[in-house]
Design an enzyme around this catalytic site. Structure first.
Site, PDB file in Angstrom:
ATOM      1  N   SER A 110       0.802  -1.227   0.000  1.00 42.81           N
ATOM      2  CA  SER A 110       0.000   0.000   0.000  1.00 42.81           C
ATOM      3  C   SER A 110       0.832   1.274   0.000  1.00 42.81           C
ATOM      4  O   SER A 110       0.287   2.351  -0.263  1.00 42.81           O
ATOM      5  CB  SER A 110      -0.931   0.016   1.224  1.00 42.81           C
ATOM      6  OG  SER A 110      -1.864  -1.030   1.145  1.00 42.81           O
ATOM      7  N   HIS A 171      -0.714   6.163   8.411  1.00 42.51           N
ATOM      8  CA  HIS A 171      -0.595   4.867   7.748  1.00 42.51           C
ATOM      9  C   HIS A 171      -0.174   5.078   6.301  1.00 42.51           C
ATOM     10  O   HIS A 171      -0.062   6.210   5.821  1.00 42.51           O
ATOM     11  CB  HIS A 171      -1.928   4.115   7.841  1.00 42.51           C
ATOM     12  CG  HIS A 171      -1.782   2.626   7.789  1.00 42.51           C
ATOM     13  ND1 HIS A 171      -2.148   1.886   6.699  1.00 42.51           N
ATOM     14  CD2 HIS A 171      -1.304   1.738   8.712  1.00 42.51           C
ATOM     15  CE1 HIS A 171      -1.918   0.605   6.938  1.00 42.51           C
ATOM     16  NE2 HIS A 171      -1.397   0.489   8.153  1.00 42.51           N
ATOM     17  N   PHE A 290      -9.460   9.563  16.569  1.00 46.84           N
ATOM     18  CA  PHE A 290     -10.519   8.880  17.305  1.00 46.84           C
ATOM     19  C   PHE A 290     -10.120   7.550  17.923  1.00 46.84           C
ATOM     20  O   PHE A 290     -10.901   6.962  18.661  1.00 46.84           O
ATOM     21  CB  PHE A 290     -11.715   8.700  16.367  1.00 46.84           C
ATOM     22  CG  PHE A 290     -12.203   9.994  15.780  1.00 46.84           C
ATOM     23  CD1 PHE A 290     -12.897  10.903  16.560  1.00 46.84           C
ATOM     24  CD2 PHE A 290     -11.927  10.324  14.459  1.00 46.84           C
ATOM     25  CE1 PHE A 290     -13.325  12.115  16.033  1.00 46.84           C
ATOM     26  CE2 PHE A 290     -12.346  11.533  13.923  1.00 46.84           C
ATOM     27  CZ  PHE A 290     -13.051  12.432  14.708  1.00 46.84           C
ATOM     28  N   GLU A 291      -8.918   7.075  17.636  1.00 44.14           N
ATOM     29  CA  GLU A 291      -8.413   5.835  18.233  1.00 44.14           C
ATOM     30  C   GLU A 291      -6.897   5.946  18.392  1.00 44.14           C
ATOM     31  O   GLU A 291      -6.246   6.686  17.643  1.00 44.14           O
ATOM     32  CB  GLU A 291      -8.739   4.627  17.353  1.00 44.14           C
ATOM     33  CG  GLU A 291     -10.197   4.189  17.365  1.00 44.14           C
ATOM     34  CD  GLU A 291     -10.600   3.542  18.693  1.00 44.14           C
ATOM     35  OE1 GLU A 291      -9.742   2.961  19.379  1.00 44.14           O
ATOM     36  OE2 GLU A 291     -11.797   3.622  19.037  1.00 44.14           O
ATOM     37  N   ASP A 306     -16.712   6.814  18.273  1.00 47.52           N
ATOM     38  CA  ASP A 306     -16.120   6.742  16.940  1.00 47.52           C
ATOM     39  C   ASP A 306     -17.117   7.126  15.855  1.00 47.52           C
ATOM     40  O   ASP A 306     -18.178   6.494  15.735  1.00 47.52           O
ATOM     41  CB  ASP A 306     -15.606   5.329  16.648  1.00 47.52           C
ATOM     42  CG  ASP A 306     -14.391   4.973  17.480  1.00 47.52           C
ATOM     43  OD1 ASP A 306     -13.825   5.878  18.111  1.00 47.52           O
ATOM     44  OD2 ASP A 306     -14.011   3.785  17.499  1.00 47.52           O
ATOM     45  N   ASP A 337      -8.823  -3.612   3.682  1.00 44.28           N
ATOM     46  CA  ASP A 337      -7.561  -4.344   3.588  1.00 44.28           C
ATOM     47  C   ASP A 337      -7.306  -5.175   4.837  1.00 44.28           C
ATOM     48  O   ASP A 337      -6.924  -6.350   4.759  1.00 44.28           O
ATOM     49  CB  ASP A 337      -6.436  -3.332   3.383  1.00 44.28           C
ATOM     50  CG  ASP A 337      -5.060  -3.967   3.334  1.00 44.28           C
ATOM     51  OD1 ASP A 337      -4.765  -4.639   2.336  1.00 44.28           O
ATOM     52  OD2 ASP A 337      -4.281  -3.778   4.291  1.00 44.28           O
TER      53      ASP A 337
END
Length: 524
Positions: A110, A171, A290-291, A306, A337
């Protein structure tokens, strides 16, 4: 043991009884085809407007088989057979195929793919925002090989920009829009080797806050990478894995706030309640984390803490839309994914359906006259479904026959490899003895692996809006941002925009059409 052929015959009879009455009439299919033909003929009038806005939806791992299965699931969630359902992306008038290989990998990852479809340059596996001259994990091969993204091109043109993802905001996919890193896994300095730190390379979270300091909207997970090592998380106070990771002691949220002009309204939120309480008309900059890591799967999502991908996209567009020069928005359905890697097809497909909902939300808030929307994937997965299932068969259900080799049933959904490989008593597990409809059921695979792998086949590109027709065949993946930039008159290739800038016309269309009609050199 019942004959598999008898089971197939029963399934065939059952399937014929599921055919909707209208579909038995040939007129239904002929009328449908004629209407589709009329719609196609209308496309001969090309939309050559300048794209004021560009929205890119990236379904991470959303290969063609995933798109088809998600379409069926969407229909079945609305109590229909499913196969005839249209995803929002199915309604886009232009479709192309994208070749996903990395410069050094037949089956890509990715990071290298994100560099291709955001920066316009193919790259090595595991690297983001750098050319193929950079070797993975080799910090000293980075300098001088950085490549910029369409997010930067849009920002340089005066547009507002945003990033929305269901993964960590640092990410692989989002990071290629702002970072230049020899390794996608350098989320914070805690994950970097001492050699890379000593050579001056910066982690991806740091680059998020420093490389493009005025990104208007950033939403997703990844909270722990923004805070000092062992800082207790605001939501998961007792979870050690949720604690801050940074070795340099920086509080990147505070740094983000400090970079914003005093007269602008900046908001940091970490839960859905605070996000939905915002008035987008009074928000200039938004950071939503949010996490601590990736966001929860849609099926597991806490509706209090969330937000859904659709909710984040709606807020992002309301904020970005205030800029009269327009905006660029990158939206990633990143956990499609992850579901596939874990062999959890139900999680993956529900993620895809939620991303399609977000596509519809964006479409309702924008116009094809001035907004180019592109939906694609970075790569595929070794995910498939088959087995001669009858019409309306649950996408998570069994095939209508048993194997003619081991005499056991099997689910329609299978993986080429992954964690679902199970042998019981020396034989393939009998799936009728397990809950194969469970959210976390791991579909059977042919080869045992802890994590299922990507697939190497081409992926679809769906497009609508200005210049969408330029996505029309089989393309190298790095072609995609060049089209988006051309449509929006940003980046390096802007010669065709001269007529638009010298007149009040919002479109370069007349000049383009004139050039197309003249013989080569006809104007000179």
């Amino acid at each position: 043991m019942i004959s598999p052929f008898l089971v197939l015959a029963i399934g065939t009879c059952l399937a014929s009884s599921l055919v909707p009455e209208k579909e038995k009439d040939p007129k239904y299919w002929r009328d449908q085809a004629q209407q589709t033909l009329k719609n196609a003929l209308r496309l001969q009038t090309l939309n050559t407007n300048v794209a004021k806005n560009v929205i890119m939806f990236l379904g991470d791992g959303m290969g063609v088989s995933t798109v088809t299965a998600a379409r069926i699931l969407k229909g079945q969630l609305h109590h229909n057979p499913g196969e005839e359902t249209k995803l929002e992306m199915d309604k886009f008038p232009y479709v192309a195929l994208s070749k996903t290989y990395n410069t050094n990998a037949q089956v890509p990852d990715s990071a290298g793919t994100a560099t291709a479809y955001l920066c316009g340059v193919k790259a090595n596996e595991g690297t983001v925002g750098v050319s193929a001259a950079t070797q993975r994990s080799q910090c000293n091969t980075t300098q001088g090989n950085e490549v910029t993204s369409i997010l930067r091109w849009a920002k340089d043109a005066g547009k507002s920009v945003g990033i929305v993802t269901t993964t960590r905001v640092n990410h692989a996919t989002p990071s290629a829009s702002y970072a230049h890193s020899a390794d996608r896994d350098w989320y914070s300095d805690n994950e970097m080797p001492p050699e890379a730190l000593s050579q001056g390379c910066k982690d991806i979270a740091y680059q998020l806050m420093h490389n493009v300091k005025d990104i208007e909207v950033i939403m997703g997970g990844g909270r722990k990478y923004m805070f000092p090592k062992n800082r207790t998380d605001v939501e998961y106070e007792l979870d050690e894995k949720a604690r801050g990771t940074r070795l340099d002691g920086l509080n990147l949220v505070d740094i983000w706030k400090s970079f914003k002009p005093k007269h602008k309204h900046s908001h940091y939120v970490w839960n859905r309640t605070d996000l939905l309480a915002l008035d987008p008309h009074t928000v200039d900059y938004l950071l939503g984390l949010f996490e601590p890591g990736d966001m929860q799967y849609e099926l597991n999502r806490n509706n209090v803490t969330d937000p859904s991908l659709s909710e984040m996209v709606e807020m992002a567009i309301r904020i970005l839309n205030k800029n009269p020069k327009g905006f660029f928005l990158l939206v990633e359905g990143g956990r499609i994914d992850h579901g596939h890697h874990e062999g959890k097809a139900k999680q993956a497909l529900h993620e895809a359906v939620e991303m399609d909902q977000a596509i519809g939300q964006a479409g309702a808030m924008t116009s094809v006259e001035d907004t180019l929307t592109v939906v694609t994937a970075d790569h595929s997965h070794v995910f498939t479904f088959g087995g001669y299932t009858p019409r309306g068969n649950s996408i998570f259900g069994l095939a209508p026959m048993v194997s003619d080799t081991d005499k056991k049933p099997f689910t329609a959904i299978l993986y080429g490899n992954g964690p679902g490989y199970k042998v019981v008593g020396g034989e393939r597990e009998n799936v009728s003895m397990v809950d194969y409809a469970h959210n976390n059921y791991q579909a059977q695979s042919a080869v045992p692996l802890r994590h299922e792998t990507h697939g190497g086949e081409d992926v679809a590109v769906f497009a609508k809006g200005p210049m969408a027709h330029l996505l029309h065949g089989v393309h190298e993946q790095n072609y995609i941002p060049h089209v988006m930039a051309y449509a929006a008159c940003i980046g390096a290739n802007r010669d065709h925009c001269a007529s638009a800038s010298s007149s009040s016309s919002p479109s370069p269309g007349p000049l383009l059409l004139l050039l197309a009609l003249l013989p080569l050199g006809g104007l000179f």
